[in-house]
Design a protein around this motif. Structure first.
Motif, PDB file in Angstrom:
ATOM      1  N   GLN A  85       0.838  -1.209   0.000  1.00 31.96           N
ATOM      2  CA  GLN A  85       0.000   0.000   0.000  1.00 31.96           C
ATOM      3  C   GLN A  85       0.865   1.248   0.000  1.00 31.96           C
ATOM      4  N   LEU A  86       1.965   1.203   0.768  1.00 31.93           N
ATOM      5  CA  LEU A  86       2.874   2.345   0.782  1.00 31.93           C
ATOM      6  C   LEU A  86       3.535   2.521  -0.581  1.00 31.93           C
ATOM      7  N   LEU A  87       3.891   1.410  -1.217  1.00 31.96           N
ATOM      8  CA  LEU A  87       4.472   1.496  -2.556  1.00 31.96           C
ATOM      9  C   LEU A  87       3.484   2.145  -3.520  1.00 31.96           C
ATOM     10  N   THR A  88       2.227   1.757  -3.440  1.00 29.46           N
ATOM     11  CA  THR A  88       1.194   2.363  -4.293  1.00 29.46           C
ATOM     12  C   THR A  88       1.138   3.877  -4.074  1.00 29.46           C
ATOM     13  N   ASP A  89       1.234   4.307  -2.822  1.00 29.58           N
ATOM     14  CA  ASP A  89       1.202   5.743  -2.503  1.00 29.58           C
ATOM     15  C   ASP A  89       2.445   6.462  -3.042  1.00 29.58           C
ATOM     16  N   ILE A  90       3.591   5.801  -2.941  1.00 23.86           N
ATOM     17  CA  ILE A  90       4.838   6.401  -3.457  1.00 23.86           C
ATOM     18  C   ILE A  90       4.739   6.598  -4.965  1.00 23.86           C
ATOM     19  N   LEU A  91       4.240   5.585  -5.643  1.00 26.07           N
ATOM     20  CA  LEU A  91       4.099   5.685  -7.098  1.00 26.07           C
ATOM     21  C   LEU A  91       3.135   6.803  -7.486  1.00 26.07           C
ATOM     22  N   LYS A  92       2.035   6.893  -6.782  1.00 25.71           N
ATOM     23  CA  LYS A  92       1.074   7.963  -7.065  1.00 25.71           C
ATOM     24  C   LYS A  92       1.681   9.337  -6.850  1.00 25.71           C
ATOM     25  N   ALA A  93       2.545   9.446  -5.854  1.00 27.27           N
ATOM     26  CA  ALA A  93       3.173  10.734  -5.545  1.00 27.27           C
ATOM     27  C   ALA A  93       4.047  11.228  -6.689  1.00 27.27           C
ATOM     28  N   ILE A  94       4.564  10.270  -7.496  1.00 33.82           N
ATOM     29  CA  ILE A  94       5.369  10.687  -8.662  1.00 33.82           C
ATOM     30  C   ILE A  94       4.624  10.388  -9.971  1.00 33.82           C
ATOM     31  N   LYS A  95       3.293  10.381  -9.859  1.00 27.99           N
ATOM     32  CA  LYS A  95       2.400  10.342 -11.020  1.00 27.99           C
ATOM     33  C   LYS A  95       2.476   9.038 -11.813  1.00 27.99           C
ATOM     34  N   PHE A  96       2.589   7.925 -11.101  1.00 24.89           N
ATOM     35  CA  PHE A  96       2.473   6.607 -11.721  1.00 24.89           C
ATOM     36  C   PHE A  96       1.326   5.852 -11.060  1.00 24.89           C
ATOM     37  N   GLU A  97       0.440   5.308 -11.863  1.00 22.60           N
ATOM     38  CA  GLU A  97      -0.568   4.402 -11.332  1.00 22.60           C
ATOM     39  C   GLU A  97       0.052   3.008 -11.200  1.00 22.60           C
ATOM     40  N   ARG A  98      -0.409   2.269 -10.215  1.00 27.62           N
ATOM     41  CA  ARG A  98       0.169   0.945  -9.970  1.00 27.62           C
ATOM     42  C   ARG A  98       0.043   0.027 -11.184  1.00 27.62           C
ATOM     43  N   ASP A  99      -1.109   0.051 -11.852  1.00 28.30           N
ATOM     44  CA  ASP A  99      -1.290  -0.825 -13.000  1.00 28.30           C
ATOM     45  C   ASP A  99      -0.579  -0.320 -14.256  1.00 28.30           C
ATOM     46  N   GLU A 100       0.080   0.814 -14.118  1.00 28.72           N
ATOM     47  CA  GLU A 100       0.844   1.378 -15.230  1.00 28.72           C
ATOM     48  C   GLU A 100       2.260   0.807 -15.269  1.00 28.72           C
ATOM     49  N   VAL A 101       2.757   0.363 -14.123  1.00 26.06           N
ATOM     50  CA  VAL A 101       4.110  -0.176 -14.022  1.00 26.06           C
ATOM     51  C   VAL A 101       4.028  -1.700 -13.901  1.00 26.06           C
ATOM     52  N   TYR A 102       5.206  -2.351 -13.872  1.00 28.46           N
ATOM     53  CA  TYR A 102       5.253  -3.793 -13.624  1.00 28.46           C
ATOM     54  C   TYR A 102       6.077  -4.039 -12.361  1.00 28.46           C
ATOM     55  N   ILE A 103       5.536  -4.859 -11.451  1.00 27.49           N
ATOM     56  CA  ILE A 103       6.175  -5.099 -10.156  1.00 27.49           C
ATOM     57  C   ILE A 103       6.568  -6.568 -10.035  1.00 27.49           C
ATOM     58  N   ALA A 104       7.807  -6.812  -9.645  1.00 26.79           N
ATOM     59  CA  ALA A 104       8.309  -8.179  -9.468  1.00 26.79           C
ATOM     60  C   ALA A 104       9.315  -8.191  -8.318  1.00 26.79           C
ATOM     61  N   ASN A 105       9.836  -9.377  -8.027  1.00 26.13           N
ATOM     62  CA  ASN A 105      10.807  -9.527  -6.944  1.00 26.13           C
ATOM     63  C   ASN A 105      12.036 -10.307  -7.383  1.00 26.13           C
ATOM     64  N   ILE A 106      13.079 -10.214  -6.594  1.00 27.47           N
ATOM     65  CA  ILE A 106      14.302 -10.974  -6.860  1.00 27.47           C
ATOM     66  C   ILE A 106      14.029 -12.471  -6.766  1.00 27.47           C
ATOM     67  N   VAL A 107      13.329 -12.908  -5.697  1.00 26.81           N
ATOM     68  CA  VAL A 107      12.910 -14.309  -5.593  1.00 26.81           C
ATOM     69  C   VAL A 107      11.387 -14.377  -5.617  1.00 26.81           C
ATOM     70  N   LYS A 108      10.864 -15.485  -6.106  1.00 21.29           N
ATOM     71  CA  LYS A 108       9.426 -15.576  -6.344  1.00 21.29           C
ATOM     72  C   LYS A 108       8.696 -16.481  -5.353  1.00 21.29           C
ATOM     73  N   CYS A 109       9.423 -16.987  -4.372  1.00 16.76           N
ATOM     74  CA  CYS A 109       8.797 -17.757  -3.294  1.00 16.76           C
ATOM     75  C   CYS A 109       9.207 -17.126  -1.965  1.00 16.76           C
TER      76      CYS A 109
END
Length: 250
Positions: free
Chosen positions: A126-150
């Motif tokens: 949720q905080l990440l979503t707020d950070i992205l919005k603060a710099i004018k990015f919608e969450r579904d506009e970017v792609y989010i992943a991780n270093i490990v997937k489990c």
């Protein structure tokens, strides 16, 4: 003079041995050579069957040829290459726009992510979503992943061998998405993608290059929840990120 057969001589010597106790030495004459004696002895070499398990995964790595994120996910979602698969509920592939110009990369799934199979869906998400919005990015506009997937047990930091095993999947995602910029959240993400060994303090707020893609490192949202005083520095980082993005897409 008639010759005495060899057999008779041997029998006579045996009789002598039985009477006098003399040792009998029976000379064995060499066997006559035949034309087959010139043929070298054939030694049969038994070859052990190749260890098929050693290169099994390498031979079946069809995911490397995946043409889309959906295809890639289908091919790797049952991965068992490292121990992290043993306790997972869900393989957390990633989510967002498959044609995103910005990728956000974190460390690994937490409890909520493992439950839902999606990245950054807990409080840090949720905080990440707020950070992205603060710099004018919608969450579904970017792609989010991780270093490990489990999810690592107890949300511990992924071990180096676990990261090395999973990083190729992330790199394949990047090659399919082809983003213009990447935002690494936290030191683990920076180490995994950029192979950097410096501290987060030394890395954050700067731009690096990954295969021609601009990469910035900043705080992980979970760290900001634990230490709200770092939010100001994070804000400065992401403002730089947005400014660079605007310059690149002009």
């Amino acid at each position: 003079m008639k010759s005495i057969p060899k057999k008779k001589i041997i029998e006579a010597l045996k009789d002598q041995q039985s009477i006098f106790g003399d040792y009998l030495f029976e000379e064995k004459l060499p066997k006559p050579k035949t034309r087959y004696d010139e043929i070298p002895e054939v030694i049969e070499v038994v070859r052990e069957p190749a260890d098929e398990t050693e290169n099994l995964f390498e031979l079946s790595e069809d995911w490397q040829n995946a043409k889309s994120l959906d295809e890639l996910n289908l091919l790797i979602k049952d991965c068992t290459k490292c121990v992290l698969h043993k306790n997972r509920n869900n393989f957390v592939f990633g989510s967002g726009n498959p044609n995103a110009e910005v990728m956000v990369i974190g460390e690994g799934p937490g409890a909520e992510e493992d439950k839902q199979g999606l990245p950054f869906v807990g409080r840090a998400g949720q905080l990440l979503t707020d950070i992205l919005k603060a710099i004018k990015f919608e969450r579904d506009e970017v792609y989010i992943a991780n270093i490990v997937k489990c999810r690592p047990p107890e949300n511990r930091t992924p071990l180096p061998e676990e990261m090395e095993t999973c990083i190729p999947y992330l790199k394949k995602q990047i090659s399919l998405i082809q983003p213009k910029m990447i935002l690494c959240l936290g030191l683990t993400a920076a180490k995994g993608l950029l192979r950097k060994k410096e501290s987060l303090t030394a890395l954050r707020g700067k731009f690096f290059d990954y295969e021609g893609i601009k990469v910035m490192v900043t705080f992980h949202p979970a760290a900001l929840l634990r230490n709200p005083n770092w939010k100001k520095d994070c804000w400065e980082d992401v403002k730089k990120f947005r400014k660079m993005y605007d310059e690149i897409i002009k």
